[in-house]
Design an enzyme around this catalytic site. Structure first.
Site, short mmCIF file in Angstrom:
data_model
loop_
_atom_site.label_atom_id
_atom_site.label_comp_id
_atom_site.label_asym_id
_atom_site.label_seq_id
_atom_site.Cartn_x
_atom_site.Cartn_y
_atom_site.Cartn_z
N TYR A 3 0.82 -1.21 0.00
CA TYR A 3 0.00 0.00 0.00
C TYR A 3 0.86 1.26 0.00
CZ TYR A 3 0.80 0.81 5.02
OH TYR A 3 1.37 1.05 6.24
N CYS A 4 0.22 2.36 -0.42
CA CYS A 4 0.82 3.69 -0.36
C CYS A 4 -0.29 4.65 0.06
CB CYS A 4 1.45 4.07 -1.70
SG CYS A 4 0.26 4.29 -3.04
N ARG A 5 -0.16 5.92 -0.31
CA ARG A 5 -1.18 6.90 0.08
C ARG A 5 -2.47 6.70 -0.70
NH1 ARG A 5 -2.96 12.01 -1.19
NH2 ARG A 5 -1.66 12.09 -3.04
N ILE B 287 -3.99 4.11 1.61
CA ILE B 287 -4.34 4.36 3.02
C ILE B 287 -5.30 5.54 3.15
CG2 ILE B 287 -2.42 5.89 3.62
CD1 ILE B 287 -2.13 4.14 6.25
#
Length: 106
Positions: free
Chosen positions: A64-66, A93
């Site tokens: 995951y990332c932003r 996220i």
């Protein structure tokens, strides 16, 4: 492969070979992480590749990332490097409704 939050979280929690991978920057990491995540910043370029190469390619990576864009790119890179399974958290996220914790020192 892009997964919904529910698929991604269920998979990461019920898969004995799961590794949660956060590919955001250190500043973003310090804002809070999904529990159990390890951190490798995708913006590190070759250092990112080198750190990926040190991981067990047989495990299943929940990435995951932003927003889901960098982690999608990371999943593609991981596929090119021979990782069997890398799953992207759709929406990142920012759209995450599951647990978030403060990271312990890196």
């Amino acid at each position: 492969m892009n997964l919904s939050q529910e698929q991604w979280w269920d998979g990461s929690q019920n898969d004995t070979e799961a590794v949660i991978l956060d590919v955001r920057t250190a500043e973003e990491w310090n804002d809070g992480i999904i529990p159990g995540a390890i951190h490798i910043d995708i913006y590190k370029g070759q250092a990112f590749i080198d750190e990926l190469e040190s991981l067990d390619k047989a495990k299943n990576y929940y990435v995951y990332c932003r927003s889901g864009v960098r982690s999608g790119n990371a999943c593609n890179i991981m596929g090119q490097l021979g990782f069997a399974n890398a799953y992207n958290l759709s929406g990142g996220i920012m759209g995450w409704t599951g647990p978030v914790v403060q990271p312990e020192g890196e």
